[in-house]
Design a protein around this motif. Structure first.
Motif, mmCIF file in Angstrom:
data_model
loop_
_atom_site.group_PDB
_atom_site.id
_atom_site.type_symbol
_atom_site.label_atom_id
_atom_site.label_comp_id
_atom_site.label_asym_id
_atom_site.label_seq_id
_atom_site.Cartn_x
_atom_site.Cartn_y
_atom_site.Cartn_z
ATOM 1 N N SER A 343 2.797 7.107 -1.710
ATOM 2 C CA SER A 343 3.705 5.966 -1.778
ATOM 3 C C SER A 343 4.979 6.340 -2.536
ATOM 4 N N VAL A 349 0.502 0.048 -6.194
ATOM 5 C CA VAL A 349 -0.292 1.212 -5.781
ATOM 6 C C VAL A 349 -1.003 1.827 -6.983
ATOM 7 N N LEU A 356 -2.340 7.802 -1.116
ATOM 8 C CA LEU A 356 -2.866 6.546 -0.588
ATOM 9 C C LEU A 356 -4.259 6.755 0.001
#
Length: 383
Positions: A343, A349, A356
């Motif tokens: 990301s 996140v 990810l």
């Protein structure tokens, strides 16, 4: 040990009201690296705003925050079974970590919220921990509002042209024709000729004075199939305060399927609209649907990056990638094959340096040079 002594001293100064609430009537402060856990209500009638360290809300009972003054926490985490209820605004100066239990505020009063000033952000928001009520920001240009209802996390991504002095957002799983917390209704039959139908299941309220775009995701409960069978026709609409009708908010073609996906608006001023939701366009929209892609960033030089050959036709482009919950995880202007499973946006996140999680993601690319927008899926195998 030194930090614990400081906190205990401050707690004596604040005073305890039996075991039902901590009542702060003085000047409560958490020093750097200090930690304070709340297993009971907080009544804040004194100063509680020059904090460092961590404040946690824990336990199996509902915890209420109230009082004459708004507390400001540096870091906060929410690990509760029955949630935290706000009767006044709580400011998050750094990070709010959602683990379990919602942070609730009255949806009839947007002035009470979990507020994120200039440097505030959040992590971990999910179906089991989010803001069920209003979240707000101050002095921010872009933000993912971690809002939802009792059941689902339903974030709204705001991207403004300028810094917002104040912006607020809440999600309502209600029929806009008969909203329970508003004196007026938003009739889904009052719509322009370029909109064929408007959702009767849900809507968002967004306040803000700066021209902005928004990104919203739908899930299976949104019943997009009741609006249209063609995902390219899914659009965002806003209830105009001036005309008392729904208006098409524009934007590129939506991406996803009937059970999950993302819609993006053109720029508009949020304060001009009382509600925002999904609708079906009555007119076809220009878009190009390309193949799905596989990204396997394992260093073997095969599919390590998302490569779309058609982008050679338009160096002036804009790539956005979303997860299945509709949260944006990647945003790149003039994309040239940079995405390799990590990301690059400042949102919730977790474990950013690990990449990810594997799964299906959506992408939308605007090709400015040729005036086209295309969309599709990618599968990330990040194991």
């Amino acid at each position: 040990m030194k930090e614990k002594i400081i906190i205990l001293f401050l707690l004596f100064g604040a005073g305890l009201r039996a075991q039902t609430a901590l009542q702060n009537t003085g000047n409560l402060r958490i020093h750097e690296n200090g930690q304070m856990g709340f297993h009971t209500d907080l009544v804040n009638d004194g100063l509680f705003d020059e904090n460092m360290g961590l404040v946690g809300f824990y336990g199996n009972s509902e915890i209420t925050v109230s009082g004459a003054l708004n507390p400001s926490f540096f870091d906060a985490e929410f690990v509760t079974q029955k949630g935290v209820t706000l009767n006044n605004t709580v400011n998050i100066l750094n990070n709010a970590n959602f683990v379990t239990g919602d942070v609730s505020s009255p949806k009839s009063n947007p002035n009470i919220s979990l507020n994120f000033p200039k440097n505030g952000f959040h992590s971990g928001a999910s179906d089991i921990s989010k803001v069920n009520g209003y979240a707000s920001v101050s002095d921010k240009q872009s933000f993912t509002f971690p809002v939802g209802d009792d059941t689902y996390f339903r974030p709204l991504i705001l991207k403004s042209q300028n810094v917002n002095p104040v912006a607020r957002c809440a999600y309502f799983f209600e029929n806009p024709n008969t909203p329970s917390t508003f004196d007026t209704s938003f009739s889904t039959s009052a719509r322009p000729v370029d909109v064929s139908s408007v959702s009767t299941l849900e809507f968002w309220v967004l306040e803000g004075s700066e021209p902005s775009t928004v990104e919203l995701s739908w899930n299976e409960r949104s019943a997009i199939g009741s609006l249209t069978e063609d995902i390219s026709e899914v659009v965002l609409v806003g209830w105009s305060k001036a005309s008392n009708t729904w208006e098409h908010l524009g934007g590129p073609a939506s991406v996803g399927d009937l059970f999950q996906g993302v819609a993006v608006s053109d720029s508009f001023v949020p304060n001009d609209y009382a509600a925002i939701t999904f609708a079906a366009s009555a007119e076809p929209r220009d878009y190009l649907e390309l193949d799905d892609y596989l990204v396997t960033p394992n260093g073997d030089n095969v599919n390590d990056f998302l490569e779309i050959p058609q982008l050679d036709q338009s160096p002036n482009n804009h790539m956005k990638i979303y997860d299945r919950n509709g949260s944006k995880v990647f945003d790149q202007v003039n994309y040239t094959n940079e995405f390799n499973g990590f990301s690059n946006v400042d949102n919730f996140v977790i474990a950013r340096d690990e990449g990810l999680p594997s799964g299906v993601y959506f992408y939308i690319v605007s090709m400015e040079d040729v005036g086209l927008t295309f969309q599709g899926f990618l599968y990330l195998a990040n194991d």
